[in-house]
Write a protein that holds these residues in place. Structure first.
Motif, PDB file in Angstrom:
ATOM      1  N   ASP A  83       0.829  -1.213   0.000  1.00 47.94           N
ATOM      2  CA  ASP A  83       0.000   0.000   0.000  1.00 47.94           C
ATOM      3  C   ASP A  83       0.856   1.253   0.000  1.00 47.94           C
ATOM      4  OD1 ASP A  83      -2.196  -1.556  -0.019  1.00 47.94           O
ATOM      5  OD2 ASP A  83      -2.646  -1.358   2.109  1.00 47.94           O
ATOM      6  N   ASN A  84       1.945   1.191   0.763  1.00 48.36           N
ATOM      7  CA  ASN A  84       2.836   2.350   0.824  1.00 48.36           C
ATOM      8  C   ASN A  84       3.427   2.658  -0.552  1.00 48.36           C
ATOM      9  OD1 ASN A  84       4.186   4.428   2.021  1.00 48.36           O
ATOM     10  ND2 ASN A  84       5.918   3.175   2.644  1.00 48.36           N
ATOM     11  N   ASP A  85       3.856   1.631  -1.237  1.00 48.88           N
ATOM     12  CA  ASP A  85       4.401   1.844  -2.582  1.00 48.88           C
ATOM     13  C   ASP A  85       3.345   2.418  -3.515  1.00 48.88           C
ATOM     14  OD1 ASP A  85       6.778   0.888  -1.710  1.00 48.88           O
ATOM     15  OD2 ASP A  85       6.453  -1.152  -2.436  1.00 48.88           O
ATOM     16  N   ARG A  88       2.797   5.995  -2.697  1.00 46.12           N
ATOM     17  CA  ARG A  88       3.893   6.827  -3.190  1.00 46.12           C
ATOM     18  C   ARG A  88       3.724   7.118  -4.672  1.00 46.12           C
ATOM     19  NH1 ARG A  88       9.575   4.632  -0.646  1.00 46.12           N
ATOM     20  NH2 ARG A  88       9.299   5.473   1.433  1.00 46.12           N
ATOM     21  N   MET A  89       3.373   6.099  -5.389  1.00 43.32           N
ATOM     22  CA  MET A  89       3.159   6.304  -6.817  1.00 43.32           C
ATOM     23  C   MET A  89       2.024   7.287  -7.049  1.00 43.32           C
ATOM     24  SD  MET A  89       5.399   4.639  -8.461  1.00 43.32           S
ATOM     25  CE  MET A  89       4.690   4.622 -10.092  1.00 43.32           C
ATOM     26  N   GLU A  90       0.980   7.158  -6.264  1.00 47.27           N
ATOM     27  CA  GLU A  90      -0.137   8.088  -6.404  1.00 47.27           C
ATOM     28  C   GLU A  90       0.300   9.506  -6.053  1.00 47.27           C
ATOM     29  OE1 GLU A  90      -3.379   6.793  -4.077  1.00 47.27           O
ATOM     30  OE2 GLU A  90      -3.897   5.127  -5.398  1.00 47.27           O
ATOM     31  N   ASN A  91       1.170   9.598  -5.048  1.00 44.54           N
ATOM     32  CA  ASN A  91       1.661  10.911  -4.641  1.00 44.54           C
ATOM     33  C   ASN A  91       2.424  11.584  -5.784  1.00 44.54           C
ATOM     34  OD1 ASN A  91       2.160  13.051  -3.040  1.00 44.54           O
ATOM     35  ND2 ASN A  91       3.721  12.084  -1.793  1.00 44.54           N
ATOM     36  N   VAL A  92       3.276  10.804  -6.413  1.00 44.79           N
ATOM     37  CA  VAL A  92       4.022  11.345  -7.555  1.00 44.79           C
ATOM     38  C   VAL A  92       3.065  11.765  -8.663  1.00 44.79           C
ATOM     39  CG1 VAL A  92       5.654  10.750  -9.379  1.00 44.79           C
ATOM     40  CG2 VAL A  92       6.097  10.051  -7.027  1.00 44.79           C
ATOM     41  N   ASN A  96       2.496  15.610 -10.091  1.00 46.15           N
ATOM     42  CA  ASN A  96       2.590  15.967 -11.505  1.00 46.15           C
ATOM     43  C   ASN A  96       1.307  16.647 -11.974  1.00 46.15           C
ATOM     44  OD1 ASN A  96       5.140  14.932 -11.678  1.00 46.15           O
ATOM     45  ND2 ASN A  96       4.454  12.906 -12.333  1.00 46.15           N
ATOM     46  N   GLU A  97       0.195  16.126 -11.491  1.00 41.92           N
ATOM     47  CA  GLU A  97      -1.076  16.736 -11.870  1.00 41.92           C
ATOM     48  C   GLU A  97      -1.155  18.171 -11.358  1.00 41.92           C
ATOM     49  OE1 GLU A  97      -3.947  15.499 -13.606  1.00 41.92           O
ATOM     50  OE2 GLU A  97      -2.336  14.246 -14.352  1.00 41.92           O
ATOM     51  N   LEU A  98      -0.653  18.376 -10.140  1.00 47.02           N
ATOM     52  CA  LEU A  98      -0.675  19.715  -9.562  1.00 47.02           C
ATOM     53  C   LEU A  98       0.210  20.667 -10.363  1.00 47.02           C
ATOM     54  CD1 LEU A  98      -1.845  21.270  -7.185  1.00 47.02           C
ATOM     55  CD2 LEU A  98       0.216  20.740  -5.911  1.00 47.02           C
TER      56      LEU A  98
END
Lengths: 442, 181
Positions: A83-85, A88-92, A96-98
Motif C-alpha cells: 500500500d505504501n508503494d 507513493r506512486m499516487e503521490n508522484v 505531476n497533476e498539480l
C-alpha cells in the motif's frame, strides 16, 4: 369455462399471481412511489437482529484475530508495504497533476493578458522521426487552427503549426534545424535571426558593430510573419565579435521540447518590445520588508563584525588626525591612539569606565575650559612623530592632539608591553594631555 | 429403459410432505433464509453468491408436488426478499422470479424422481441460472436498468449453489422424516 379453469388451474393461479405482481410493480414504476410502508416493516423487523449478529461476528472474529494476530503480521506488513508503494506512486502522480494545473493557470493568465487571440492546446505526442523536432497538439481545424500559426507559451516561443488535422495539429518546434525566427534585442533593438538547428541557439546576422550584451533579452521581431512582435525568446548568454558577424549565444526562455500546454496564436497582434524583462508568471514575489526602526534597528546596528569595528576605528582616527585615506601628502596617522566617539565605546566597552575615571581625576579644569571642536584637525595638521616634539604635556584641547611622539608607531597588531593611556570618550571630557608614553623597548 | 432411468422418472409414492412438516419450522426456515442472505456475508466473507431463499423455494417446490402451493411459497419468499432490497428496485422483482421458480420446480417434481442427488444437483443449478437470468431480463425490460450479466460468473455461482443444495436438501429431508414419525 369452468372446466377449462379447473383443467388449467395451476397455470391460471400462476398467471394471476404473476400478473398481480406485475401490475403492482408497474404501479410503483408509474407513480414513481416507493412502497415505504412494506420496507419499513421489513427493515424494522429485521434490523434488531443486526445488533446480535454483529456482536457475534465482532466477538468471534475479534477473538480469533487477537489470538492469531501474530500469525498474519507478516502478511499485514507485506500488504502495508504494498500500500505504501502504491500511495507513493499516487503521490508522484498527483504532484505531476498539480504542476500541470499550475502551468495551465499560468497559461490562462497569459492568455487573458496578451492581446493576441490564442487557443490553449495540450501536447499529446511527439513525431516519429527522431531528427525532426515536432509534436502533436490536441487542437485541430475544428478549433480554428490553420497551418503556419505560431505556438507560444508565457515563457517564450515554441514553434509553428505545420500540419492541421480535424482534431490535432502538428507543431514544428523552434529547435528544429529547419526553423528560424526573427528576433530583436531589447535595449538596442538589434534585429537578427534565431537558429537553434545546431543544438545551441544562436542569433545570426548581427553586425559586430551592434551592441548586444550578455543578459539582454531578445524578443520576436515579427519579421518572420509567424510570431507577432514582442513575444519573449530568451536571454543572451554570450556576445562576442566574430568573423564579420557577431557571435551571440542565446538561452531560450521557454522549453520547446518539454512543454505540455501551449497556446496557438489564432490572430497575432504585434506589440512593442517591452522595456523591462518579462516577468515570471509562475512565481510571485513579496514586496520588500519595511525598514527596521527602534530597538530592532539598534539591535541590527550592533551586529557588526570585528572587521567593521576596526574599520570604524580607523575612520575615526583618520578624521581625528586629519588623515585622508588614499590621499597624497597626507600625514601618517597614529593608529595606536584611541579614537573618540561611539566607536571607542563599541570597541572597548569594558575600558570605558576606567577611562572616565582617569579623566575626572586627572584634569578636571582642562575639561571645563576646553570646548570640543571637530573642525580643528583639518586646520591644524598633526605634529610629526618624534621623541623630541613633545617635551611637556599640554592641555587636551581640540588643537592639541595626543602626542604622536610619545612612543614609536607600532605596526598594526604588534604586541604592546604597556597599555596606552586611554582618552575619554566624549570629546568634552578629554584629558588635557596624554601621559607620557615610555619608550618602547624595541 | 435401464435402472437409472427408471429411478429418475419414477414418481415417488409418499404422503403429503407439507402435512408432516411443521408450519412453524417452515416459517422459521423462510425467515432465516431471507435474513441470512443479508447477514451471512457479514459473518462469513465472500458468501454473497449463496442464494438460500432460492434453494429453499426449489426444495419446497420439489418436495411439495403442488404447483399452486409452491408458486405461492415462492411469491412469499420473493416478496420478503424484495422488501429488504434496495429502494431503487420496486417490490415484486424477486416475487415474480421466485413465483416462476416455485411453479416450475413443482412441475418438474411431478415428472422426475427428485430424491436423486444428481437430479437435485442439476435442478438446483438450472433454477439458479434461470433465476439470475430472468431477474436480469426483468431489470432490463421492465425497469430499463442496464446492469451487467456475466454468464461465466453466474455459471460458477450456480455450481456452488448446487453443491450447497445437496447437503442442505439432505438436512431438510431429515427434518421431514423426523416430522413424519
Amino acid at each position: 369455462m369452468e372446466a377449462l379453469l379447473s383443467r388449467y388451474r395451476n397455470l391460471t393461479v400462476l398467471l394471476i399471481v404473476v400478473v398481480a405482481q406485475l401490475l403492482y410493480l408497474a404501479y410503483q414504476v408509474k407513480t414513481n412511489r416507493d412502497e415505504r410502508l412494506i420496507r419499513v416493516w421489513a427493515v424494522t423487523a429485521v434490523t434488531p437482529m443486526a445488533g446480535i449478529v454483529e456482536a457475534i461476528r465482532h466477538n468471534t472474529i475479534g477473538f480469533l484475530q487477537d489470538y492469531f494476530i501474530l500469525l498474519d503480521v507478516r502478511e499485514q506488513n507485506r500488504k502495508l508495504k504494498s500500500d505504501n508503494d502504491r500511495l507513493r506512486m499516487e503521490n508522484v502522480y498527483y504532484r505531476n497533476e498539480l504542476a500541470t494545473a499550475e502551468h495551465a493557470r499560468a497559461l490562462t493568465l497569459f492568455q487573458a493578458r496578451t492581446p493576441s487571440k490564442t487557443v490553449a492546446a495540450r501536447v499529446i505526442g511527439n513525431s516519429t522521426v527522431e531528427t525532426a523536432k515536432a509534436v502533436f497538439v490536441d487542437r485541430g481545424a475544428t478549433s480554428g487552427i490553420e497551418k503556419g500559426m505560431a505556438v507560444v507559451t508565457p515563457d517564450g516561443v515554441v514553434g509553428k503549426v505545420i500540419a492541421v488535422y480535424p482534431l490535432v495539429s502538428q507543431v514544428l518546434l523552434i529547435t528544429d534545424p529547419t526553423f528560424k525566427v526573427g528576433v530583436e534585442s531589447q535595449k538596442g533593438h538589434v534585429h537578427g535571426v534565431l537558429d537553434c538547428g545546431t543544438g545551441k541557439c544562436e542569433v545570426e546576422q548581427i553586425q559586430n558593430e551592434d551592441k548586444v550584451s550578455a543578459g539582454e533579452w531578445f524578443f520576436t521581431s515579427g519579421e518572420d510573419r509567424i510570431f507577432p512582435k514582442g513575444f519573449p525568446v530568451g536571454t543572451v548568454v554570450s556576445s562576442q565579435p566574430g568573423q564579420g558577424m557577431r557571435d551571440i549565444k542565446l538561452n531560450l526562455s521557454g522549453a520547446p521540447g518539454g512543454v505540455e500546454e501551449v497556446l496557438v496564436v489564432l490572430q497575432g497582434v504585434h506589440q512593442a518590445i517591452p522595456s523591462t524583462p518579462p516577468e515570471n508568471t509562475e512565481s510571485s514575489m513579496l514586496p520588500a520588508p519595511p525598514a527596521e526602526t527602534g530597538s530592532d534597528a539598534a539591535q541590527a546596528a550592533k551586529r557588526e563584525t570585528e572587521a567593521d569595528k576596526v574599520l570604524q576605528k580607523y575612520d575615526e582616527i583618520g578624521k581625528q588626525e586629519g588623515h585622508v585615506f588614499g590621499g597624497v601628502g597626507s600625514n601618517l596617522p597614529n593608529f595606536n591612539v584611541k579614537p573618540e566617539g561611539p566607536a571607542t565605546q563599541a570597541a572597548t566597552p569594558a575600558a570605558g569606565t576606567s577611562d572616565a575615571n582617569v579623566v575626572k581625576t586627572g584634569s578636571q579644569a582642562a575639561v571645563k575650559t576646553s570646548p570640543p571642536s571637530t573642525s580643528a584637525p583639518s586646520s591644524n595638521p598633526a605634529p610629526k612623530p618624534g621623541p623630541s616634539s613633545n617635551p611637556a604635556p599640554k592641555p587636551a584641547t581640540a588643537e592639541t592632539r595626543p602626542p604622536m611622539n610619545s612612543g614609536p608607531v607600532l605596526p598594526l597588531g604588534a604586541p604592546r608591553h604597556k597599555a596606552v593611556p586611554p582618552i575619554a570618550q566624549p570629546q568634552a571630557q578629554r584629558p588635557p594631555a596624554a601621559p607620557p608614553r615610555p619608550a618602547d623597548p624595541q | 429403459m435401464n435402472e437409472t432411468s427408471d429411478q429418475i422418472l419414477q414418481r415417488p409414492l409418499r404422503e403429503s410432505w407439507f402435512s408432516r412438516f411443521q408450519v412453524a419450522a417452515l416459517a422459521a426456515l423462510t425467515i432465516v433464509a431471507v435474513i441470512g442472505k443479508f447477514y451471512l456475508p457479514r459473518l462469513i466473507p465472500n458468501t454473497e453468491w449463496l442464494e438460500l431463499p432460492l434453494l429453499l423455494t426449489v426444495y419446497f417446490g420439489l418436495m411439495r408436488h403442488g404447483p399452486i402451493a409452491s408458486l405461492l411459497f415462492g411469491a412469499f419468499v420473493g416478496l420478503a426478499e424484495d422488501s429488504l432490497s434496495p429502494a431503487n428496485l420496486p417490490i415484486g422483482m424477486y416475487g415474480i422470479t421466485k413465483t416462476l421458480v416455485g411453479y416450475f420446480s413443482a412441475s418438474v417434481s411431478m415428472r422426475f424422481n427428485v430424491e436423486n442427488s444428481f437430479v437435485r444437483l442439476v435442478l438446483s443449478f438450472f433454477f439458479f441460472f434461470f433465476h439470475a437470468f430472468f431477474y436480469w431480463v426483468m431489470r432490463r425490460a421492465l425497469l430499463g436498468q442496464i446492469v451487467p450479466f456475466d454468464p461465466q460468473e453466474t455459471f460458477v455461482h450456480g455450481a456452488l449453489n448446487a453443491v450447497v443444495a445437496l447437503p442442505l436438501f439432505a438436512v431438510l429431508d431429515r427434518m421431514r422424516l423426523s416430522g413424519s414419525v
